[in-house]
Structure formats: C-alpha cells, structure tokens
Design an enzyme around this catalytic site. Structure first.
Site, PDB file in Angstrom:
ATOM      1  N   LYS A  57       0.795  -1.221   0.000  1.00 55.33           N
ATOM      2  CA  LYS A  57       0.000   0.000   0.000  1.00 55.33           C
ATOM      3  C   LYS A  57       0.835   1.282   0.000  1.00 55.33           C
ATOM      4  CE  LYS A  57      -4.400  -1.406   0.312  1.00 55.33           C
ATOM      5  NZ  LYS A  57      -5.461  -0.971  -0.610  1.00 55.33           N
ATOM      6  N   SER A  82      -8.786  -0.283   6.702  1.00 56.89           N
ATOM      7  CA  SER A  82      -8.772  -1.209   7.832  1.00 56.89           C
ATOM      8  C   SER A  82      -7.380  -1.369   8.417  1.00 56.89           C
ATOM      9  CB  SER A  82      -9.296  -2.587   7.390  1.00 56.89           C
ATOM     10  OG  SER A  82      -8.414  -3.171   6.446  1.00 56.89           O
ATOM     11  N   GLU A 208      -9.683 -14.089  -3.944  1.00 57.62           N
ATOM     12  CA  GLU A 208     -10.514 -13.501  -2.899  1.00 57.62           C
ATOM     13  C   GLU A 208     -10.822 -14.532  -1.824  1.00 57.62           C
ATOM     14  OE1 GLU A 208     -13.507 -10.193  -4.512  1.00 57.62           O
ATOM     15  OE2 GLU A 208     -13.882 -12.126  -5.444  1.00 57.62           O
ATOM     16  N   GLY A 212     -15.831 -13.083   0.887  1.00 57.98           N
ATOM     17  CA  GLY A 212     -15.819 -11.768   0.249  1.00 57.98           C
ATOM     18  C   GLY A 212     -15.586 -11.866  -1.239  1.00 57.98           C
ATOM     19  N   ASP A 214     -17.015 -10.504  -3.853  1.00 58.05           N
ATOM     20  CA  ASP A 214     -17.739  -9.475  -4.591  1.00 58.05           C
ATOM     21  C   ASP A 214     -17.189  -9.249  -5.993  1.00 58.05           C
ATOM     22  OD1 ASP A 214     -15.714  -8.461  -2.610  1.00 58.05           O
ATOM     23  OD2 ASP A 214     -15.879  -6.658  -3.836  1.00 58.05           O
ATOM     24  N   SER A 308       1.077  -9.769  -0.677  1.00 60.43           N
ATOM     25  CA  SER A 308       0.822  -8.331  -0.559  1.00 60.43           C
ATOM     26  C   SER A 308       1.223  -7.695   0.761  1.00 60.43           C
ATOM     27  CB  SER A 308      -0.662  -8.049  -0.829  1.00 60.43           C
ATOM     28  OG  SER A 308      -1.473  -8.741   0.105  1.00 60.43           O
TER      29      SER A 308
END
Length: 325
Positions: A57, A82, A208, A212, A214, A308
């Site tokens: 990030k 989060s 995923e 979750g 989506d 990640s």
C-alpha cells in the site's frame, strides 16, 4: 468514432516507479524448490511484506500524495482503511511533511491501528458493519479542507500499486501467469495493467476469500454487485463491493478470480512461516493458498505471485496458526 481513455497505462506505472525510486523499497523475489515441486510450476514470489509499512500500500499512497499541489498537501490528507492503507498514508504524510487523518473500523487489528498512530496520524473510528466509511471520510475531508486519498479508487494509487509487478517482471522476465489478492481491486488492476501491456498472453488471476467474493460475482454478472460485509480473517479483503474505477479495469484485464477459505489461508500462512521463513498476514497469503490448494487450476510453467503484506502481530499470528486453530 471515439474511444474512452484508459485511466491507467503502463506509462503511468513507469512514471510512478520514477517517483518511488529511493523512497519505496524494491522488495525481494523469493524462490522455493519445495513450493515448485508441490504446485508443479516455477513460482516467483514478490514479497511486499518487506515493503515499507509492511505492505504494498505504501507504493500507491506515497505516489498519490507526492503528486498533490503544494497548497493541497500543506492542508493535510485523509484516508479510510482497515489498516495497511492507513499506515501507508500516515507514513507518506510524514515523509512529505504534512498531516493525516484516517477513518478506521473499530475492529481493525490493534497492531495496525497502533502502527498508524505511530506514524503520526489521527484516527477516527466507525462500525464497519453499520457505517459508511467513504461517506464518513468524504465529510471529514470536506469539513477540514483535507485531500482524500482512497485506498484504491484513484488512478495515481493504482499506478503506484502496479510498480510491484513492474519490478517483478524486471527481475524475472516473461511470466506465463500472475496471481494477486483482490480487495478493492487496486493492486491487481495496476499489476494487470503492467502484465497485459508487456506480455499480453500471460494470465492474470485474482484471489478472494470465500466470504468476500464481490469481485468474482461482479465479473460473472458483468457489473458491480455487493455482498454482505465479509467476516473473514483476511481483513484487508473484507470489502462488500469492488471499486468503480478498479472494476472498469479488472473486467477488461483479468482472466478470472478464484476463492480460498479461511482454513486454507491459515495453512498458507503456516507454510510461508515454516518453509519459506517469512511472515504473511491473512490477505497477503491468499494467492499462496490458491496455489497450494490447486484452486488456481493447472499452472503454466512460470508463475508470479504478489504476497501483498505481512502486517500481523505475534499474538494474532499464533492464534490463527497455532495448534488447534
């Protein structure tokens, strides 16, 4: 006849890499003969758990913040997250000489909240199961005159995240496939932009958590859909709908999405710790789980994997991965 401009290109990612040079870490790429033998492919692990703040990030947060006009930067920046984007924005703000306010869920891992505060950010909490974090952050930014840097819905953030794949390919050369986790979709959108531009035949597969899914459902439906707020150990992927911008890229670039369960994520975390000698947080381990379970399907010869992040405290790691869990 006109065409809609692509919001993020390979040139954008290369420009982001220039801004990040000497600021973000060039993270290592690990190999494991044991892993190769288990999955039947040559696997190259891009270890973003060794990035600043412990996750990819920082790439997107710093890139986006560094491109703000001086007057906007001086007023401060805001974000909602989060944990990992929160830390990334907080550190980026400190590095660039400004302040940050972060909207975080009340149940965010204490380790991530403490790290965010340690970088100097102010924390504003909300209930992730009843509150709208985007609306809260937008209202806060408007009230205080801050610039909002979202965790994925921004072309400069996506371009920054894509530098992980740019570095990976620079080190490995051509790959036949890339696996990366999918939360809001910014990491895989940036990475897929790079992979498909340089090696169009390579497959890009997102991963995923089962709770979750989506993005998987959205790709199958051809439009964005929402799921109940996920309850999964992969807190960095506990989103209920993909971003509009990220989905516009991912529906064009991705070759598919696979799902992994929480127990499989735990197994991948244990494998990384015991055999690879690295620590991964649950979201960082989902692509490895997809490999180890065979969920990614028959693998081509050379596979890249974005691990990640590794932001997890010792107590939570022990609870998730210890005997009996």
């Amino acid at each position: 006849m006109t065409t809609t401009p692509v919001p993020v290109t390979l040139d954008d990612v290369r420009a982001a890499a220039e801004r990040l040079e000497g600021v973000a870490h060039r993270t290592p790429v690990l190999r494991s003969r044991t892993l190769d033998a288990l999955v039947g492919a040559e696997v190259h692990l891009k270890c973003e758990n060794f990035q600043r703040v412990g996750a990819f990030k920082f790439r997107g947060a710093y890139h986006a913040a560094s491109r703000l006009a001086p007057e906007k930067l001086s007023r401060g920046i805001a974000a909602y997250s989060s944990g990992n984007h929160a830390q990334a924005v907080a550190l980026a703000a400190r590095e660039l000489g400004t302040t940050a306010v972060i909207v975080m869920p009340e149940d965010a891992p204490p380790f991530k909240r403490a790290a965010t505060e340690g970088y100097g950010a102010e924390i504003v909490t909300y209930d992730r199961y009843t509150g709208d974090r985007v609306a809260l952050a937008e209202a806060l930014a408007a009230e205080r005159g801050l610039t909002l840097i979202p965790p994925y819905e921004h072309p400069h953030v996506i371009a920054g995240q894509g530098t992980a794949a740019l570095e990976l390919l620079d080190e490995t050369g051509d790959l036949d496939a890339l696996l990366a986790p999918v939360g809001g979709g910014g990491l895989i959108a940036g990475c897929a932009t790079v992979v498909k531009a340089l090696y169009p035949a390579a497959r890009v597969i997102g991963v995923e958590p089962e709770a979750g899914d989506d993005t998987k459902r959205s790709l199958e439906a051809g439009h964005r859909v929402s799921v109940p707020v996920p309850r999964t150990i992969a807190d960095g992927q506990a989103l209920h709908t993909p971003g509009e911008l990220t989905f516009s890229l991912n529906r064009r670039l991705l070759d598919g999405i696979v799902l992994v369960g929480d127990d499989e994520i735990r197994d991948a975390m244990r494998f990384a710790f015991e055999r690879l000698k690295i620590v991964l947080e649950p979201s960082g381990a989902t692509p490895l789980a997809a490999l180890l379970t065979g969920r990614a399907g028959p693998l081509p010869r050379r596979v890249g994997v974005i691990l990640s992040g590794g932001n997890i405290d010792a107590g939570r790691f022990a609870r998730l991965c210890g005997p009996g869990d």
